[in-house]
Design a protein around this motif. Structure first.
Motif, PDB file in Angstrom:
ATOM      1  N   LEU A  42       0.839  -1.201   0.000  1.00 36.61           N
ATOM      2  CA  LEU A  42       0.000   0.000   0.000  1.00 36.61           C
ATOM      3  C   LEU A  42       0.877   1.255   0.000  1.00 36.61           C
ATOM      4  O   LEU A  42       1.859   1.328   0.735  1.00 36.61           O
ATOM      5  N   ASP A  73       1.846   5.315   0.550  1.00 35.64           N
ATOM      6  CA  ASP A  73       1.654   6.205   1.686  1.00 35.64           C
ATOM      7  C   ASP A  73       0.632   7.286   1.290  1.00 35.64           C
ATOM      8  O   ASP A  73       0.960   8.459   1.183  1.00 35.64           O
ATOM      9  N   ARG A 119      -5.261   4.134   1.706  1.00 36.10           N
ATOM     10  CA  ARG A 119      -5.205   3.322   2.939  1.00 36.10           C
ATOM     11  C   ARG A 119      -6.566   3.240   3.622  1.00 36.10           C
ATOM     12  O   ARG A 119      -6.969   2.192   4.106  1.00 36.10           O
ATOM     13  N   GLU A 164      -8.100  -0.313   4.225  1.00 35.31           N
ATOM     14  CA  GLU A 164      -8.166  -0.739   5.621  1.00 35.31           C
ATOM     15  C   GLU A 164      -9.603  -0.999   6.085  1.00 35.31           C
ATOM     16  O   GLU A 164      -9.863  -1.918   6.858  1.00 35.31           O
TER      17      GLU A 164
END
Ligand SMILES: Cc1ncc(COP(=O)(O)O)c(C=O)c1O
Length: 432
Positions: free
Chosen positions: A5, A7, A12, A16
């Motif tokens: 993944l 940054d 994210r 997530e």
């Protein structure tokens, strides 16, 4: 293979949340009557080069180039669908049950024309209502007379109404579909008024294909529309099957699917439908059989534990679905929330003559198809019914009951009734 993944907060966030959702569902008992789990072979095909391509029109008559293999696959998927449903015609392009339904409304009625459909309180889908696809077409809706003891259409009263109003279109099929629609019983009347007969089999498609519910195309329906992801455990999409009264009727459907309501259909889904259909030809009868046994066992176990299960007169259900009147337990919204706290996923639902509203209805709808898909049988249905009782009647803390839900669910983590059994049922984003 999984990709690292980046940054990036947005990326994210999305990944997530799906991760967390999947962990939750892995530990949950899922009983939404319109959902299911796709097989590993079906899931795999949702990521192919077809995912990136366009194909407008029909095989052999496309508006773009590059469709040689798309055409071969689509022709074969249509053929598999015809075999599975013993249908003279099939259109595998609709991207959902709703777009299939919009295509049907635009094929069968003009603005101002009368159609018959079930009432929302009696289990209709929103697409048939005034504020759904029926209204979008400008149709005039009348609803069937309902016998709430039988949880089915009142045949004699409906026959009279049909003869009196002579609608252009009769739509059968519902989102709360406990018992077969009385097509055979109304067949003569429907022929007499010479209307289009449309069966929305979104919920029960897998049971029909499994030869365990009813056979609408032999009972007088000209078309069946459906979702390919409910009791038929395929990718999220739609299908239209036909035994049309004449060539023009089917041509009208084809034209409303494209260019009427779709541009390119979703090729990855179209190809994945073919796998799901092929698996259902092989395993569908066994699967449909067990779904209905489980639903009946579940309904009986709930009834024995003090719940009001509708449709008692005819043994509660002959499909995957069950409906409870939970007004004494606080209503559908509260019950569904309490069950969710214990990792049991259901939905609130309107019931006949419901004094409540769609957001605060008196009922709870359940489906046994997904629990069956992961290998549960009749004895497990009694265990699940007991978990319901502990929360909704025994008033135990749902968080305490959740521990037992997770324990029960831990033994059911793979997909059954498919060519690759014993593969994990729950996937995060690591599917390539
Ligand atoms: C009877 C009925 N028709 C149509 C649909 C719409 O299907 P989809 O969600 O595939 O658009 C549903 C959805 O649950 C349904 O219950």
């Amino acid at each position: 293979m999984t990709l690292p993944l980046p940054d990036n907060e947005d990326v994210r966030f999305i990944y997530e949340n799906i991760d967390t959702h999947t962990d939750w569902f892995k530990d949950s008992l899922c009983m939404i009557a319109s959902e299911n789990l796709v097989s590993p072979l079906t899931r795999q095909l949702q990521v192919s080069d077809f995912t990136d391509r366009y194909a407008e029109g029909l095989p052999g008559k496309r508006y773009y180039n590059g469709n040689t293999y798309v055409d071969r696959v689509e022709t074969r998927v249509e053929e598999i669908a015809k075999r599975l449903f013993n249908a003279p015609e099939a259109d595998v392009r609709p991207i959902s049950g709703t777009t299939a339904n919009i295509s049907a409304f635009f094929s069968f009625i003009k603005p101002g024309e009368l159609y018959f459909a079930p009432h929302l309180n009696d289990g209709a889908h929103i697409s048939s209502a005034k504020f759904g696809a029926g209204g979008l077409r400008g149709g005039n809706e009348m609803t069937y007379v309902w016998d709430k003891d039988l949880m089915n259409i009142d045949i004699d009263a409906t026959r009279k109404l049909l003869l009196e109003h002579r609608p252009k279109l009769c739509l059968f099929g519902r989102s709360v579909f406990l018992f077969p629609a009385p097509l055979k019983e109304l067949r003569d009347t429907l022929q007499e008024i010479d209307c289009h007969v449309w069966y929305d089999g979104a919920h029960v498609l897998g049971l029909i294909a499994g030869k365990r519910f009813q056979d609408p195309l032999r009972e007088g329906a000209h078309i069946i529309t459906g979702s390919t992801h409910k009791t038929l455990p395929g990718p999220q999409g739609g299908v239209i099957l036909g035994n049309p009264k004449d060539e023009d009727q089917w041509k009208a459907i084809r034209r409303r699917v494209f260019p009427g309501t779709h541009s390119s259909h979703h090729l990855m889904t179209m190809s994945a439908k073919g796998i799901a259909f092929a698996e259902h030809i092989e395993f569908g009868e066994q699967y449909a059989d067990q779904i209905i046994r489980n639903a009946q066992a579940f309904a009986q176990a709930l009834h024995e534990r003090g719940f009001t299960v509708l449709g008692e007169k005819h043994g509660f259900t002959k499909s995957h679905a069950m409906v409870l009147d939970v007004s004494e337990q606080g209503g559908g919204a509260i019950c569904a929330d309490d069950l969710e706290t214990a990792n049991m996923i259901t939905n609130k639902n309107l019931i006949p003559d419901d004094p409540g509203t769609a957001m605060r209805p008196s009922g709870l709808r359940l489906g046994a198809q997904e629990l069956t898909r992961i290998g549960m049988r009749e004895s497990h249905m009694a265990e699940v019914a007991e978990l319901f009782r502990r929360i909704l009647i025994g008033r135990e803390d749902p968080l305490k009951v959740k521990e037992d839900v997770i324990k029960l669910k831990s033994d059911f983590q793979s997909i059954h009734y498919c060519f690759t059994p014993d593969q994990p049922a729950y996937h995060k984003w690591r599917i390539i």
